[in-house]
Design a protein around this motif. Structure first.
Motif, PDB file in Angstrom:
ATOM      1  N   THR A  14      17.847  29.929 -31.125  1.00  0.00           N
ATOM      2  CA  THR A  14      16.575  29.121 -31.526  1.00  0.00           C
ATOM      3  C   THR A  14      15.941  29.216 -30.240  1.00  0.00           C
ATOM      4  O   THR A  14      16.946  29.119 -28.845  1.00  0.00           O
ATOM      5  CB  THR A  14      17.260  27.384 -31.794  1.00  0.00           C
ATOM      6  N   LEU A  15      14.460  27.960 -29.729  1.00  0.00           N
ATOM      7  CA  LEU A  15      14.221  27.688 -28.183  1.00  0.00           C
ATOM      8  C   LEU A  15      15.549  27.316 -27.861  1.00  0.00           C
ATOM      9  O   LEU A  15      15.446  27.047 -26.638  1.00  0.00           O
ATOM     10  CB  LEU A  15      13.010  26.936 -29.103  1.00  0.00           C
ATOM     11  N   GLU A  16      16.644  25.928 -28.170  1.00  0.00           N
ATOM     12  CA  GLU A  16      17.079  25.104 -27.454  1.00  0.00           C
ATOM     13  C   GLU A  16      18.232  25.900 -26.918  1.00  0.00           C
ATOM     14  O   GLU A  16      18.540  26.022 -25.653  1.00  0.00           O
ATOM     15  CB  GLU A  16      17.486  24.343 -28.921  1.00  0.00           C
ATOM     16  N   ALA A  19      17.306  27.998 -24.700  1.00  0.00           N
ATOM     17  CA  ALA A  19      16.750  27.245 -23.554  1.00  0.00           C
ATOM     18  C   ALA A  19      18.461  27.185 -22.158  1.00  0.00           C
ATOM     19  O   ALA A  19      17.861  26.873 -21.102  1.00  0.00           O
ATOM     20  CB  ALA A  19      16.218  25.789 -22.709  1.00  0.00           C
ATOM     21  N   LYS A  20      19.358  26.888 -23.174  1.00  0.00           N
ATOM     22  CA  LYS A  20      19.877  26.776 -22.035  1.00  0.00           C
ATOM     23  C   LYS A  20      21.039  27.617 -21.306  1.00  0.00           C
ATOM     24  O   LYS A  20      21.297  27.927 -20.353  1.00  0.00           O
ATOM     25  CB  LYS A  20      21.570  26.215 -22.928  1.00  0.00           C
ATOM     26  N   ARG A  63       9.556  30.904 -26.570  1.00  0.00           N
ATOM     27  CA  ARG A  63       9.522  29.505 -25.297  1.00  0.00           C
ATOM     28  C   ARG A  63       8.397  29.812 -24.628  1.00  0.00           C
ATOM     29  O   ARG A  63       7.924  28.145 -25.414  1.00  0.00           O
ATOM     30  CB  ARG A  63      10.699  30.228 -23.671  1.00  0.00           C
ATOM     31  N   LYS A  66       6.171  28.660 -27.725  1.00  0.00           N
ATOM     32  CA  LYS A  66       7.115  27.481 -28.728  1.00  0.00           C
ATOM     33  C   LYS A  66       6.511  27.184 -29.898  1.00  0.00           C
ATOM     34  O   LYS A  66       6.090  26.780 -30.642  1.00  0.00           O
ATOM     35  CB  LYS A  66       6.406  25.847 -28.432  1.00  0.00           C
TER      36      LYS A  66
END
Length: 196
Positions: A14-16, A19-20, A63, A66
């Motif tokens: 997932t995008l979230e 990102a991590k 990313r 979006k």
């Protein structure tokens, strides 16, 4: 980033989550890409792709744009998955780089057809010429593109030779850009892993 052998919507983060992951692992992906990059003369760079490099590229596009809806994710997968090696080939992005704009324009005109003259040569075997730009033609009568996508398709005997440690050259026999280089051992070791 988990390598699964097949990039699907369900195997992407997932995008979230990405990102991590990106904060912790971006440097190792950059090192992987650097390891699989070969410079041919001063102006051609060949970046050999892998599942990791393409998975990273897709995640980066999602990313940056979006994109989180199913249709958009599928479009990115369809655009990039053809660049993942399939066990009998190496796939690569070829960049023709001239910093000066007028020199670039002149040289891209002189290098029409260069993508079809790229080859790899496994020690003791015939040259394997690139199959270039299978998705669309990237040149016209006036110039070639600065970016091309290449596929080098190996015969089983050449695969066996690479896996057994044969030296491999990357080269170009275009009349306006004759060049070749022996692929460094550590790069070749990574590329050999693409062959089954």
């Amino acid at each position: 980033m988990q390598l699964t052998g097949k990039i699907t919507r369900d195997s992407l983060m997932t995008l979230e989550a990405y990102a991590k992951w990106r904060k912790a692992h971006k440097a190792e992906v950059i090192e992987h890409r650097k390891l699989r990059t070969v410079h041919l003369g001063e102006h051609i760079t060949v970046q050999f792709e892998s599942e990791m490099s393409i998975r990273y590229q897709i995640q980066e596009m999602l990313r940056l744009e979006k994109i989180f809806e199913e249709e958009g994710i599928e479009q990115e997968i369809e655009a990039y998955v053809p660049l993942v090696p399939e066990g009998s080939n190496w796939k690569a992005t070829m960049l023709i780089e001239y910093p000066d704009i007028s020199e670039r324009k002149r040289e891209l005109a002189r290098l029409i057809g260069v993508e079809d003259r790229m080859f790899v040569e496994v020690e003791g075997h015939e040259r394997i010429y690139a199959i270039a730009d299978e998705d669309l033609d990237r040149e016209n009568e006036e110039k070639t593109s600065a970016v091309h996508f290449l596929r080098f398709e190996f015969k089983p005997v050449a695969v066996q030779a690479v896996k057994a440690g044969a030296a491999v050259k990357l080269g170009c026999d275009h009349r306006n850009y004759p060049a070749h280089v022996v692929i460094p051992a550590e790069t070749l070791a990574s590329l050999a892993g693409d062959l089954k």
